[in-house]
Write an enzyme that holds these catalytic residues in place. Structure first.
Site, PDB file in Angstrom:
ATOM      1  N   ILE A 454       0.847  -1.256   0.141  1.00  0.00           N
ATOM      2  CA  ILE A 454      -0.048   0.115   0.037  1.00  0.00           C
ATOM      3  C   ILE A 454       0.810   1.268  -0.045  1.00  0.00           C
ATOM      4  O   ILE A 454       0.333   2.485   0.322  1.00  0.00           O
ATOM      5  CB  ILE A 454      -0.948   0.005   1.144  1.00  0.00           C
ATOM      6  CG1 ILE A 454      -0.241  -0.281   2.461  1.00  0.00           C
ATOM      7  CG2 ILE A 454      -1.952  -0.935   0.952  1.00  0.00           C
ATOM      8  CD1 ILE A 454      -1.030   0.287   3.609  1.00  0.00           C
ATOM      9  N   PRO A 596      16.722   0.992   3.931  1.00  0.00           N
ATOM     10  CA  PRO A 596      16.911   2.176   4.719  1.00  0.00           C
ATOM     11  C   PRO A 596      15.994   3.425   4.014  1.00  0.00           C
ATOM     12  O   PRO A 596      15.428   4.113   4.681  1.00  0.00           O
ATOM     13  CB  PRO A 596      18.457   2.686   4.531  1.00  0.00           C
ATOM     14  CG  PRO A 596      18.928   1.426   4.663  1.00  0.00           C
ATOM     15  CD  PRO A 596      18.139   0.373   3.876  1.00  0.00           C
ATOM     16  N   LYS A 597      16.063   3.202   2.832  1.00  0.00           N
ATOM     17  CA  LYS A 597      15.356   4.491   2.044  1.00  0.00           C
ATOM     18  C   LYS A 597      13.908   4.418   2.250  1.00  0.00           C
ATOM     19  O   LYS A 597      13.136   5.416   2.699  1.00  0.00           O
ATOM     20  CB  LYS A 597      15.453   4.525   0.471  1.00  0.00           C
ATOM     21  CG  LYS A 597      17.062   5.289   0.279  1.00  0.00           C
ATOM     22  CD  LYS A 597      16.993   5.459  -1.163  1.00  0.00           C
ATOM     23  CE  LYS A 597      17.949   6.316  -1.615  1.00  0.00           C
ATOM     24  NZ  LYS A 597      18.119   6.792  -3.129  1.00  0.00           N
ATOM     25  N   THR A 598      13.266   3.277   2.057  1.00  0.00           N
ATOM     26  CA  THR A 598      11.848   3.145   2.108  1.00  0.00           C
ATOM     27  C   THR A 598      11.588   3.260   3.832  1.00  0.00           C
ATOM     28  O   THR A 598      10.269   3.835   3.832  1.00  0.00           O
ATOM     29  CB  THR A 598      11.012   1.917   1.452  1.00  0.00           C
ATOM     30  OG1 THR A 598      11.833   0.842   2.010  1.00  0.00           O
ATOM     31  CG2 THR A 598      11.405   1.971   0.022  1.00  0.00           C
ATOM     32  N   GLN A 602       8.848   5.994   5.299  1.00  0.00           N
ATOM     33  CA  GLN A 602       7.622   5.726   6.123  1.00  0.00           C
ATOM     34  C   GLN A 602       7.821   6.761   7.642  1.00  0.00           C
ATOM     35  O   GLN A 602       6.555   6.945   7.984  1.00  0.00           O
ATOM     36  CB  GLN A 602       8.072   3.923   7.000  1.00  0.00           C
ATOM     37  CG  GLN A 602       7.478   3.067   5.902  1.00  0.00           C
ATOM     38  CD  GLN A 602       6.057   2.591   6.151  1.00  0.00           C
ATOM     39  OE1 GLN A 602       5.366   3.536   5.546  1.00  0.00           O
ATOM     40  NE2 GLN A 602       5.881   1.469   6.810  1.00  0.00           N
ATOM     41  N   GLY A 668       5.983   0.904  10.503  1.00  0.00           N
ATOM     42  CA  GLY A 668       4.894   1.560   9.828  1.00  0.00           C
ATOM     43  C   GLY A 668       3.755   2.420  10.783  1.00  0.00           C
ATOM     44  O   GLY A 668       3.582   3.618  10.782  1.00  0.00           O
ATOM     45  N   GLU A 669       3.530   1.826  11.933  1.00  0.00           N
ATOM     46  CA  GLU A 669       2.683   2.278  12.831  1.00  0.00           C
ATOM     47  C   GLU A 669       3.556   3.243  13.894  1.00  0.00           C
ATOM     48  O   GLU A 669       2.794   4.512  14.138  1.00  0.00           O
ATOM     49  CB  GLU A 669       1.950   1.270  13.711  1.00  0.00           C
ATOM     50  CG  GLU A 669       1.527  -0.049  12.843  1.00  0.00           C
ATOM     51  CD  GLU A 669       0.237   0.253  12.034  1.00  0.00           C
ATOM     52  OE1 GLU A 669      -0.316   1.407  11.935  1.00  0.00           O
ATOM     53  OE2 GLU A 669       0.118  -0.542  11.153  1.00  0.00           O
TER      54      GLU A 669
END
Lengths: 703, 327
Positions: A454, A596-598, A602, A668-669
């Protein structure tokens, strides 16, 4: 060989418009559906005049509860709760009551305006705060009460506080509008192009509602334009679209409007929370009480983990929590990023700051003093926790030493500067998933799993896990997802995809390596021989392995959480009440950082969402009518670039020794959880005003 | 479908002739508000007369007035050297409005003609006297956080959403209107109306009239000025309160001054009493505070917008402070 600064593997596709989203699929004979919605809030449909719509140009059918095609599960006792669209009952304003299908979107839109419903209205209430006060209104237990030590111990503490915190409804509002394309063929073969966080979940829901075999249903969802939780279930509008396709025997596409995004696909529920805190004069917590109420619908219960954090985040022998849900006449909520924990953290982390102030302690010192070595709730050690290191790193980066403990100390003209800190925490999960790996003699590796992306960069993370193990260049690895025919994986939610699916990728790679080693040994090759040579020597175009992977008993032995610390600097205008977040430092403590980038992206997105939660986002309802007032992007304020300062993202990046082979925990959270409290705490530090109702808009600062 | 006829014209004269032929015709310029209103079902013109090709895009100084054509885009005006030099208050106000994308297509005339952003006006299921006279005002006892505190009527408490118009009111602009018989000129401050008993009317433009241009006198207040817009986020949000302030300063004495406020009334709100008070006075904080207090005479809150009773004077004070500190 290892490319830890790897770009998002589908980045170029996304920025060049080549990534194909559900609404972009053109099927032969595609028709367009537009939903008609209720204009009353509660009652019954007594009549539905569809004649004018049916006679309008290009209209193929109007489908409603009157002519619905069979959806077996809805006719059974104990079937799905949400029988919306399948009933004449109205549970909330904006509920879908009919779908008009035409040969163009514009014609369907016009014809939808011609459908006239008559209703028998009933009294309703959409005001959660009002329901909470009403002794006759239902309150349902949302989670079992929790008690450790003495209940409400804070009341007899040397230093105590009890405060209430209010959170409005927030709406996810990803840029991509929700919808689905459904193509029901005569032999009960169904293909859908969906916007979903779980292709297997969508497949399962359709199978269950219509009682057709899972394998009859193909769900495609390769790219998703943001979910934030709202695509974690298959909504009535999607079932309505499948029904319409079944009814007319043609593929039907539905893309809902921005206004419908407020009523058809859930929201973060409003919440009212009371926190009681007690401490001794030296700043040791002696009692924590967290009582929360969350909004839910009348036709389905929704609960989330609002009071979880209070049970283990701080060392305290006396803790009790309760959580109830209060039904109102609105659509059912759904998890929104950071879900209940973000709601709870706003209250708890504000209260912690208030207690530090009452004790005249630095709120960071207060947190460190009450930091537990083990999880008192589960009575287990933490699998890994580097929170003190994270506190120290973040404090240095934000310039915490410039902060004055006395509020309102840093003034420059009309601007008051303040610093705030807050903690975020979320379960570090690992579920069960399968991955297929195909290692080819051309030097490439294909990995497949029915997981989703997503936006966090699932494909990139999986590619990097395989890259590290297999020493195959990133551009020779392909990870396929978003297709229900691939090996099963859970929905993307709860920050668990990298841990869950990544573990299966790990296991597949380990198995492929040992298969190659075995082949090498059998063909008298060196054990370190390159797999391409090994495959060629054996005349094999490829080998493939499918592995199912899940956690073992480490789950029972350790308490596993991801942590984040958010530091913010704000500037508050004394005359206009405007709050600007001027500096952000977020530190993630979530094990190994695989990509690391993604991962950084986030954290950036979490901070921006956090600014929204803290300062701008609120879905407003006129409770006299039960209708949303600000259901558009001009009036529902998500932060714009001008609201977002430089965000300094940091990771502790130390492997968790237990959770999974990568040592990586979800993040992510935690990127969002706690952020809003850091802003509220900074506003207090700047002005001396404690704002306990979000969002912190100029009127509240001036009040 | 709700069909409409699309017509295109290249002269003001033919545009007016087309408008006269049909009561349900509307001019289409940038379309940034009109098209939204059509999509939401708030308005349904039978004819759209595209006037974008009418040559009304000039920005020039004639005598001691600056002329701005009605079809000049908001961006073109805000970025124009003449405007930046001589009417910087207007440039600032324009840049505080909407987003870059909207300003690139929205025109000066369209900006004047935009409708209120009241949520009840946009939801056809809700009561609204402006959209449908006689249905009542949803905002009066509903969600009125964005609404007016000055010049309200029992029929309507909506505000005019423009930033540009606040600056134009302060700058003593005039509007040139064309009709089938010729032209007339009115003061900008008289262009928009209060809601009164006819909230469906936003302005005094007659049914056969077209906005041709603005004429703005060159002034001596281009040094100490500020447009301060207070809003819920830093860009792309309508004003809770905005203030256009500009004055001429001689030895810290105010010799000329203009003050207008946005987000508080059905039309841009000129603060004449405050101007009169400050004229000839020292530019001091206490005088600014007194002027702000005077500005609030007759202000009335409706519940959720009560905070404007405090925010409005504060914003006036801060705008004056910022105008003063501009070197």
């Amino acid at each position: 060989m290892l490319k830890e600064d790897t770009d998002r593997v589908d980045g170029i596709l996304k920025v060049t418009g080549k990534a194909k989203y559900f609404a972009e699929y053109e099927l032969p004979g595609l028709t367009y559906g537009v939903l008609v919605t209720s204009t009353i809030t509660k009652g019954k449909i007594t009549g539905l005049d569809t004649k004018a719509a049916e006679n309008a140009p290009g209209v193929i059918a109007v489908v409603s509860h009157l002519n619905k095609p069979s959806a077996t599960a809805y006719e059974q006792e104990g079937g799905p709760q949400m029988k919306i669209f399948y009933t004449d009952k109205i549970f909330y304003n904006g509920q879908p009551i009919a779908i008009v299908v035409a040969n163009t979107f514009e014609r369907a839109t016009y014809a939808a305006s011609l459908v006239k419903a008559t209703y028998a209205k009933e009294e309703f209430n959409t005001d959660f705060a009002k329901a909470l006060k009403d002794p006759k209104a239902k309150k349902l237990q949302g989670q079992a009460d929790y008690k450790r030590g003495i209940e409400n111990a804070y009341k007899t503490a040397e230093v105590k506080l009890e405060e209430r915190y209010f959170l409005p409804i927030e709406t996810h509002n990803p840029m991509e509008l929700h919808g689905i394309i459904a193509d029901w063929r005569p032999n009960n073969q169904v293909t859908v192009y969906a916007k979903t966080q779980g292709v297997k979940a969508t497949q399962g829901t359709i199978a269950n509602v219509f009682k057709i075999p899972m394998e009859n249903i193909q769900v495609n969802s390769e790219f998703v334009g943001g979910g934030f939780g709202m695509a974690l279930r298959t909504w009535p509008l999607e079932i309505a679209t499948v029904m319409a396709s079944k009814h007319i025997g043609k593929p039907v596409k539905v893309v809902i409007t921005r206004a419908q995004m407020f009523t058809m696909v859930g929201n973060r529920p409003a919440a009212i929370q009371t926190i009681g805190l007690g401490a001794d004069k030296d700043g040791k917590l002696t009692g924590i009480t967290h009582r929360a109420y969350g909004e839910t619908s009348t036709y389905e219960n929704f609960t989330e983990g609002v009071v979880n954090m209070a049970k283990f985040m701080y060392q305290c022998d006396n803790v009790n929590t309760s959580y109830a849900i209060v039904p109102v006449d609105l659509g059912v909520p759904i998890w929104m990023r950071g879900p209940g924990e973000a709601t709870g953290a706003f209250a708890l982390e504000s209260a912690i700051d208030e207690m530090a102030h009452a004790l005249d302690m630095d709120p960071l010192d207060f947190r460190i003093k009450n930091d537990p070595e083990t999880d008192q709730q589960k009575n287990k050690p933490f699998s890994s926790k580097n929170i003190k290191e994270a506190y120290k790193l973040g404090a240095e980066k934000i310039g915490w030493s410039n902060r004055k403990n006395k509020p309102g100390s840093l003034v420059e003209g009309p601007w008051q500067t303040g610093y705030g800190v807050s903690v975020g925490v979320f379960n570090a999960n690992r579920g069960k998933a399968s991955v297929k790996g195909i290692l080819k003699a051309d030097g490439s590796l294909l990995l497949q799993s029915a997981t989703s992306d997503i936006g966090p960069g699932t494909g990139t993370g999986m590619t990097l896990i395989a890259n590290k193990l297999m020493k195959i260049p990133v551009n020779k690895i392909t990870f396929e997802l978003g297709d229900s025919s691939l090996p099963p994986a859970p929905s993307q939610g709860g920050s668990a995809t990298l841990s869950t699916v990544g573990s299966a990728v790990n296991d597949v790679c380990v198995a492929l390596k040992s298969a190659i080693a075995e082949l090498a040994a059998n063909s008298n090759m060196d054990a370190t021989a390159n797999f391409v040579e090994v495959l060629k020597k054996n005349n094999l175009p490829q080998i493939e392995v499918t592995k199912e992977s899940q956690s073992g008993k480490e789950k029972d032995n350790y308490s596993m959480y991801s942590f984040s610390i958010h530091f913010v600097q704000v500037k508050v205008h004394a005359l206009t009440g405007v709050v600007k977040v001027s500096k952000i430092v977020s530190v993630g403590d979530s094990g190994t950082i695989v990509s690391p980038k993604t991962a950084r992206s986030q954290m950036l997105g979490g901070a921006v969402g956090g600014i929204g939660m803290a300062l701008t986002e609120e879905s407003i309802i006129d409770h006299r009518y039960g209708r949303y007032i600000n259901n558009n992007f001009a009036d529902y304020h998500v932060p714009v670039n001008a609201d977002v300062p430089e965000i300094d993202v940091n990771f502790i990046n130390k492997p968790d020794p237990y959770i999974n082979p990568m040592g990586a925990k979800g993040m992510g959270e935690i990127a969002l959880i706690g952020f809003s409290a850091a802003v509220a705490n900074a506003v207090f530090n700047a002005t001396g005003k404690r704002i306990r109702t979000l969002p912190i808009t100029p009127d509240k600062v001036l009040a | 479908m709700i069909n409409f006829q699309y017509l295109r014209t290249t002269s003001a004269k033919s545009a007016i002739a087309l408008l006269l032929k049909d009561k349900n015709a509307k001019f289409l310029a940038g379309g940034t508000n009109l098209i939204d209103l059509m999509k939401r079902g708030v308005t349904a013109p039978e004819k759209l007369i595209d006037i974008n090709h009418v040559p009304l895009k000039q920005i020039e100084q004639i005598g001691n007035k600056i002329h701005i054509g009605a079809l000049t885009t908001n961006t073109a005006v805000a970025d124009h050297a003449l405007i930046k030099e001589k009417l910087p208050l207007l440039s600032w106000a324009l840049q505080a409005g909407a987003s870059a994308q909207l300003r690139n297509v929205a025109t000066v005339g369209g900006n004047m003609m935009q409708r209120t952003r009241c949520g009840y006006f946009y939801d056809t299921e809700m009561p609204c006297n402006k959209r449908q006279p006689g249905t009542g005002c949803g905002a009066m006892e509903g969600f009125n956080r964005m609404h007016a505190i000055f010049g309200t009527s029992e029929k309507c408490i909506a505000v005019h959403p423009s930033d540009m118009c606040v600056a134009l009111t302060a700058l003593d602009a005039e509007v040139v209107l064309a009709n089938s018989k010729g032209e007339r000129k009115i003061a900008f401050k008289d262009f928009h109306r209060l809601a009164g008993d006819t909230p469906q009317l936003d302005n005094n433009l007659k049914a056969d009239e077209m906005i041709i241009r603005l004429e703005i006198p060159v002034n001596n207040i281009a040094k100490n000025y500020h447009y301060l817009k207070v809003r819920d986020r830093a860009s792309y949000a309508f004003a809770l309160v905005s203030v256009a302030a500009a004055f001429e300063l001689n030895n810290n004495k105010i010799t000329d001054i203009r003050l207008a406020m946005g987000g508080v009334a059905h039309k841009p709100w000129r603060l004449t009493a405050s101007e009169n008070f400050l004229k000839g006075k020292e530019a001091t904080l206490s005088n600014f505070e007194k002027a702000a207090e005077l500005a609030m005479t007759g202000a009335k809150g409706f519940g959720e917008n009560n905070f404007k009773l405090k925010l409005a004077p504060n914003t006036i004070i801060e705008a004056l402070n910022l105008a003063k500190s501009k070197a």
